[in-house]
Design an enzyme around this catalytic site. Sequence first.
Site, short mmCIF file in Angstrom:
data_model
loop_
_atom_site.label_atom_id
_atom_site.label_comp_id
_atom_site.label_asym_id
_atom_site.label_seq_id
_atom_site.Cartn_x
_atom_site.Cartn_y
_atom_site.Cartn_z
N HIS A 81 0.87 -1.19 0.00
CA HIS A 81 0.00 0.00 0.00
C HIS A 81 0.91 1.24 0.00
O HIS A 81 1.65 1.46 -0.96
CB HIS A 81 -0.94 -0.09 1.21
CG HIS A 81 -2.06 0.90 1.24
ND1 HIS A 81 -2.42 1.68 0.17
CD2 HIS A 81 -2.92 1.26 2.24
CE1 HIS A 81 -3.45 2.46 0.50
NE2 HIS A 81 -3.77 2.23 1.75
N HIS A 98 -2.92 -1.91 -10.36
CA HIS A 98 -3.77 -1.39 -9.30
C HIS A 98 -4.98 -2.31 -9.17
O HIS A 98 -5.44 -2.88 -10.15
CB HIS A 98 -4.24 0.04 -9.64
CG HIS A 98 -4.86 0.73 -8.48
ND1 HIS A 98 -6.20 0.60 -8.18
CD2 HIS A 98 -4.34 1.56 -7.55
CE1 HIS A 98 -6.46 1.31 -7.09
NE2 HIS A 98 -5.35 1.91 -6.69
N ASP A 121 2.72 5.56 -7.57
CA ASP A 121 3.99 5.36 -6.88
C ASP A 121 5.17 5.22 -7.85
O ASP A 121 6.32 5.35 -7.45
CB ASP A 121 3.91 4.11 -6.00
CG ASP A 121 2.75 4.19 -5.03
OD1 ASP A 121 2.61 5.25 -4.39
OD2 ASP A 121 1.97 3.22 -4.93
C1 MLT Z 1 -4.43 4.46 -2.83
O1 MLT Z 1 -4.26 5.63 -3.23
O2 MLT Z 1 -4.94 4.20 -1.74
C2 MLT Z 1 -3.87 3.35 -3.64
O3 MLT Z 1 -3.92 3.64 -5.01
C3 MLT Z 1 -4.45 2.01 -3.29
C4 MLT Z 1 -5.92 1.79 -3.53
O4 MLT Z 1 -6.64 2.64 -4.01
O5 MLT Z 1 -6.35 0.66 -3.24
#
Ligand code: MLT
Length: 386
Positions: A225, A271, A326
């Site tokens: 995460h 994702h 990321d």
């Molecule tokens: C986020 O910004 O929390 C990440 O992209 C992970 C997600 O959305 O599951």
Amino acid sequence: MREGVLFEITKDQLDTGLRGVPVGYCVTSSVDPMKGLTYVGQPIADLVNRDPIEIIYLLYYGEMGSKEQVKQFHHTLNARASLRPETVEHIEALPHTGHPMDVFSAALLIVGMFEGTDDYREDCLNAIAKLPHITAVVINSHAGWGPTPSPKPDLGYMESFVHMLKFPGEHTSQLIEVMRLFDITHFDHSGGNLSTFIGKAVSSGLEHMWGSLSAAMLALAGPLHGRANQDCLEFVKEVLDTVGEHAKPKDVEALIRKKLDNKEIVFGFGHAVLRVEDPRAAIFFDYAHKHFPHHPLIKIAALLRTEGTKVLKENPKISDPYPNIDAITGSVLTAAGFPYPEYFTVLFGLSRAVGIAIQIVYDRLEARNGKGTPIIRPKYLYTSRK
Ligand code: MLT
């Protein structure tokens, strides 16, 4: 599907991380597989040039504020921005041996112990207001950069944060611009991302705001995460060291193929929800291209973006072969003058805790006509290990 049925569970969906299973409403943001993130219905790309306070106002009230309303809101936050001296003292006394996310999570509990009100709405506003101070104290003390100056109410939200960071380097306007972009793009990602879901789940047992945020930050700390932004930068650096800054696309393509053949991870792709390139990543790639086109890390991250997507697309089993946010943020933070990957996830937390706090207020005080959502209690089916 039958009337009123949103989703039917089949056995092959068990033990797969609740992917796509609707569990409630989110009033702040939404993530569409093909379009990505929207805040209160507005695409993230349309919001990134605004002031972070305008976006927090949007998430908190569900509409854009007028100039005057946003100014008032900023005053309200400024009046709450400073931590008490005893809170700072106890955060600074935490051990510096673990990952800074451990310190950040503990710091939120400490704020709750000294400054908690046991009122979700008050604590939400207090959290939003105090997060820059909390984060700066956590980073400065963990890094050994010395005592943290007080927040400056005459500065903007992220300007005040950067002013409080004592890292040895120039505090340029470029870095402030990048920090504002980082903050706005990380505030919220609907309700089902792990940290938000955990924060909401913990609050469903009527744990207070600070404990719920602390738990949420531990969820964010995992490498799958929030800590992915730190790991991605390490990956880009490793690729740079291997292929060199003058690498051609074919060099990066060959390296990716080699890594996949060796069953190694190619960081920064895919994702759980998105099936297109993360629009937040596109925002950062565009920014990087405009401001740091010759920076070695940015050149490599750009090559990974095209070559990685090309190679991963060849595998029909990969549902999302595109870069996520990321893949590029760490390179941009470094190019902008903040080359401290250990603290990137804390920066993610500084921003994401805002969205989580607002979602907790909805869950606790507004959902189901003000009754709030009940304690989270999903069902598991017993199975024997044999
Ligand atoms: C986020 O910004 O929390 C990440 O992209 C992970 C997600 O959305 O599951």
